[in-house]
Design a protein around this motif. Sequence first.
Motif, PDB file in Angstrom:
ATOM      1  N   ILE A  76       0.851  -1.189   0.000  1.00 27.15           N
ATOM      2  CA  ILE A  76       0.000   0.000   0.000  1.00 27.15           C
ATOM      3  C   ILE A  76       0.886   1.237   0.000  1.00 27.15           C
ATOM      4  N   ASP A  77       0.590   2.174  -0.863  1.00 33.66           N
ATOM      5  CA  ASP A  77       1.354   3.417  -0.930  1.00 33.66           C
ATOM      6  C   ASP A  77       1.076   4.238   0.330  1.00 33.66           C
ATOM      7  N   ALA A  78       2.142   4.531   1.075  1.00 30.82           N
ATOM      8  CA  ALA A  78       1.975   5.246   2.346  1.00 30.82           C
ATOM      9  C   ALA A  78       2.252   6.739   2.228  1.00 30.82           C
ATOM     10  N   THR A  79       2.497   7.204   1.006  1.00 31.03           N
ATOM     11  CA  THR A  79       2.875   8.599   0.810  1.00 31.03           C
ATOM     12  C   THR A  79       1.877   9.561   1.429  1.00 31.03           C
ATOM     13  N   ASP A  80       0.605   9.377   1.119  1.00 29.33           N
ATOM     14  CA  ASP A  80      -0.439  10.268   1.636  1.00 29.33           C
ATOM     15  C   ASP A  80      -1.366   9.567   2.629  1.00 29.33           C
ATOM     16  N   ALA A  81      -0.940   8.408   3.110  1.00 29.28           N
ATOM     17  CA  ALA A  81      -1.796   7.626   4.008  1.00 29.28           C
ATOM     18  C   ALA A  81      -1.760   8.169   5.432  1.00 29.28           C
ATOM     19  N   ASP A  82      -2.881   8.023   6.123  1.00 34.14           N
ATOM     20  CA  ASP A  82      -2.940   8.335   7.547  1.00 34.14           C
ATOM     21  C   ASP A  82      -2.493   7.071   8.278  1.00 34.14           C
ATOM     22  N   LEU A  83      -1.268   7.084   8.784  1.00 38.82           N
ATOM     23  CA  LEU A  83      -0.688   5.871   9.372  1.00 38.82           C
ATOM     24  C   LEU A  83      -1.474   5.356  10.567  1.00 38.82           C
ATOM     25  N   SER A  84      -2.212   6.244  11.218  1.00 40.65           N
ATOM     26  CA  SER A  84      -3.009   5.799  12.374  1.00 40.65           C
ATOM     27  C   SER A  84      -4.136   4.867  11.932  1.00 40.65           C
ATOM     28  N   ASP A  85      -4.541   4.966  10.668  1.00 43.48           N
ATOM     29  CA  ASP A  85      -5.588   4.071  10.151  1.00 43.48           C
ATOM     30  C   ASP A  85      -5.102   2.624  10.103  1.00 43.48           C
ATOM     31  N   TYR A  86      -3.799   2.454  10.128  1.00 46.54           N
ATOM     32  CA  TYR A  86      -3.213   1.116  10.051  1.00 46.54           C
ATOM     33  C   TYR A  86      -2.585   0.682  11.390  1.00 46.54           C
TER      34      TYR A  86
END
Length: 204
Positions: free
Chosen positions: A105-115
């Motif tokens: 999964i591309d984490a560039t613009d991801a909200d890491l707290s969602d994971y």
Amino acid sequence: MNKKQLQLLILVVLCVVFAVGWLWMSAQDTEEEEESSLAETTDLNLAEKDDIIAISYTYDGTTISFAQDEEGEWYYVDDPDFNLETDDVDSMVKYFCYLSTYRTIDATDADLSDYGFDDPSFTVSITETDGTERTFYFGDFNDAASAYYFMEDGGDSIEMVYSVLTTNYLDRTLDEWEAEEDEDASETDAEEEDEEDTEEDTEE
């Protein structure tokens, strides 16, 4: 019911049968594709096993650290005299190096707290022979996929991984790393102590 009505009824029944069959076949193909997707994994090749000279992990608020001595033997950093099961540490390092992913999964613009990376399930840190220190996080566990979200600190991708690493090693307490005593060796030591005591008594 006349002949035309009977033919029409048969035609309708056949259409329904074919439609149901097509839907069933489509569902089977989808399941096979999903299973094939889950079965196809890619090795992450995080590091070379022989290059790792120290490893630590944090679970449930407790950090346990291991390092290699000059002879390449593993020891527990906080207590080098601890009777460590070194083969298990070797296995843990091996499983870490051979982690594989089946989805990136591309984490560039991801909200890491969602994971779950704002409060990781496990944190693993390694030190390599050239002095490089790296940290990795296991986030939330995805029940549907039976896998953890995983990423390196500062990385730009999130991997979905499943491994015996989390269930067989990273959830251990320190006591579970202690090597079992060799009963034969213990008996031999006891016999030697008794013989020494006997000799001392005889000399007296």
